[in-house]
Scaffold this motif. Sequence first.
Motif, PDB file in Angstrom:
ATOM      1  N   ALA A  91       0.835  -1.204   0.000  1.00  0.00           N
ATOM      2  CA  ALA A  91       0.000   0.000   0.000  1.00  0.00           C
ATOM      3  C   ALA A  91       0.869   1.254   0.000  1.00  0.00           C
ATOM      4  CB  ALA A  91      -0.911   0.002   1.224  1.00  0.00           C
ATOM      5  N   GLY A  92       1.935   1.244   0.810  1.00  0.00           N
ATOM      6  CA  GLY A  92       2.797   2.423   0.912  1.00  0.00           C
ATOM      7  C   GLY A  92       3.582   2.717  -0.340  1.00  0.00           C
ATOM      8  N   PHE A  98      -0.680   8.925  -2.703  1.00  0.00           N
ATOM      9  CA  PHE A  98      -1.010   8.196  -1.483  1.00  0.00           C
ATOM     10  C   PHE A  98      -0.053   8.589  -0.361  1.00  0.00           C
ATOM     11  CE2 PHE A  98      -0.096   4.633   1.325  1.00  0.00           C
ATOM     12  CZ  PHE A  98      -1.354   4.297   1.790  1.00  0.00           C
ATOM     13  N   ARG A  99       1.241   8.611  -0.665  1.00  0.00           N
ATOM     14  CA  ARG A  99       2.239   8.912   0.379  1.00  0.00           C
ATOM     15  C   ARG A  99       2.116  10.347   0.865  1.00  0.00           C
ATOM     16  NH1 ARG A  99       5.087   5.479  -3.194  1.00  0.00           N
ATOM     17  NH2 ARG A  99       6.082   7.205  -4.297  1.00  0.00           N
ATOM     18  N   GLN A 100       1.708  11.237  -0.009  1.00  0.00           N
ATOM     19  CA  GLN A 100       1.561  12.635   0.390  1.00  0.00           C
ATOM     20  C   GLN A 100       0.502  12.792   1.472  1.00  0.00           C
ATOM     21  OE1 GLN A 100       3.888  14.485  -1.196  1.00  0.00           O
ATOM     22  NE2 GLN A 100       3.472  16.016   0.381  1.00  0.00           N
ATOM     23  N   SER A 101      -0.514  11.939   1.438  1.00  0.00           N
ATOM     24  CA  SER A 101      -1.579  12.037   2.440  1.00  0.00           C
ATOM     25  C   SER A 101      -1.114  11.559   3.812  1.00  0.00           C
ATOM     26  CB  SER A 101      -2.798  11.227   1.983  1.00  0.00           C
ATOM     27  OG  SER A 101      -2.503   9.842   1.938  1.00  0.00           O
ATOM     28  N   PHE A 102       0.066  10.936   3.872  1.00  0.00           N
ATOM     29  CA  PHE A 102       0.627  10.479   5.150  1.00  0.00           C
ATOM     30  C   PHE A 102       1.947  11.158   5.472  1.00  0.00           C
ATOM     31  CE2 PHE A 102      -2.251   7.067   3.985  1.00  0.00           C
ATOM     32  CZ  PHE A 102      -2.924   6.864   5.173  1.00  0.00           C
ATOM     33  N   GLY A 103       2.125  12.373   4.954  1.00  0.00           N
ATOM     34  CA  GLY A 103       3.285  13.162   5.338  1.00  0.00           C
ATOM     35  C   GLY A 103       4.369  13.272   4.310  1.00  0.00           C
ATOM     36  N   GLY A 104       4.306  12.505   3.217  1.00  0.00           N
ATOM     37  CA  GLY A 104       5.321  12.628   2.178  1.00  0.00           C
ATOM     38  C   GLY A 104       6.213  11.410   2.057  1.00  0.00           C
ATOM     39  N   GLU A 105       7.227  11.521   1.200  1.00  0.00           N
ATOM     40  CA  GLU A 105       8.052  10.378   0.815  1.00  0.00           C
ATOM     41  C   GLU A 105       8.850   9.783   1.978  1.00  0.00           C
ATOM     42  OE1 GLU A 105       8.256   9.475  -3.111  1.00  0.00           O
ATOM     43  OE2 GLU A 105       6.393  10.012  -2.073  1.00  0.00           O
ATOM     44  N   TRP A 106       9.586  10.613   2.703  1.00  0.00           N
ATOM     45  CA  TRP A 106      10.434  10.049   3.751  1.00  0.00           C
ATOM     46  C   TRP A 106       9.640   9.541   4.955  1.00  0.00           C
ATOM     47  CZ3 TRP A 106      14.293   7.302   4.496  1.00  0.00           C
ATOM     48  CH2 TRP A 106      14.915   7.195   5.747  1.00  0.00           C
TER      49      TRP A 106
END
Length: 358
Positions: A91-92, A98-106
């Motif tokens: 999922a990640g 998708f990742r932007q909605s959880f704070g970004g790439e790192w």
Amino acid sequence: MFQPLFDATDPTFRALASDHKAPTVEPLPISPWVAMSAMQKGIRRGDVELALSAAMTLLRSDPAKLWRRLAGIVVEDVGLANLDCVALVLAGTLGKTFRQSFGGEWPVASLLVKQACLSKKCRAADDLLIALSHHHELNDLRGALAREDLSEHLSRVAGRGALLGASLAALHASGVRWEGHVTSKAADAKAVFAAMREAGVQHAIVSLAERGFRRTREALPVLLPLLTLALPSGELSISDDKFPPVVIGRNGLPTYFLDGFSWEGKAALARFLKRDTITGRWFRKHVRAEARLAVLHGGVFRVEGGLVRQRVRWPAATTLRKLADRGFHQMKLPEPTAFLDMIRADLPTIDEERSYVR
């Protein structure tokens, strides 16, 4: 058995993301190819610091390699030991939005890498692939199934045939490229996964494997569902593999992640083969020149590179590991374990060559 898939609305992913504080990590002074190996070896060994530093290296130099490799690693090294972790990583790695909605790439990358490091491990799918691809005692089976058509392959899968035959059939029918083998021209991956459901594999596991296959186009997601048919019920024992001593190279990093998947690792192994050692002399006598590097790389992987912490132990996995150990080199040896013992004994000399890499 597990949550079938995580997505942006899943409370499990959201809870993990909200509790996770992305660490400050500096990239390593290594190439992207070495960084991929370092990240994977760190995950296998539960070395969170090394795996995170390697992940940051990839994020800075080649983000596509980071996300693609993470998706492959979680199937190869975590696998059936923790399907929740497999689903989380798939999922990640879904995409930047998708990742932007959880704070970004790192933040997402560091969360996934840490979860994979801390997870239990099962490498049965990779051991199965190595045995299917190389073990000399399976030559006749490989030849016979290569001549079968798509309907015959699907029948083997749906009929819950013997694991080795059904797995070979699934690889051929999926159309995936695997270990240099050519698959059937007529292939239908969707039909393969449908046949697995017909065979009684839990639908959620098949869906997870199907997503992993679409993401990576690799062979291991095809094999994962069939392995569940051999998985015993109840609690399974867990223990660490036995690791050789860690050697630190001149660049201040462990040597164990320098392998045949990077030119730096290949160069070190090639230098070792020229030295006057028991292993070097044996290779020059018994292995054709063009195959020596690949066979040595496979041996080093079996004695060092594929070791994991928190390995889940179960009978079929143990058998597959032995098959892979005895057959990865494609040779008929009178004492297969002695071959690996020879490489294991010369590991300090191999580390001497790897320690020169900067």
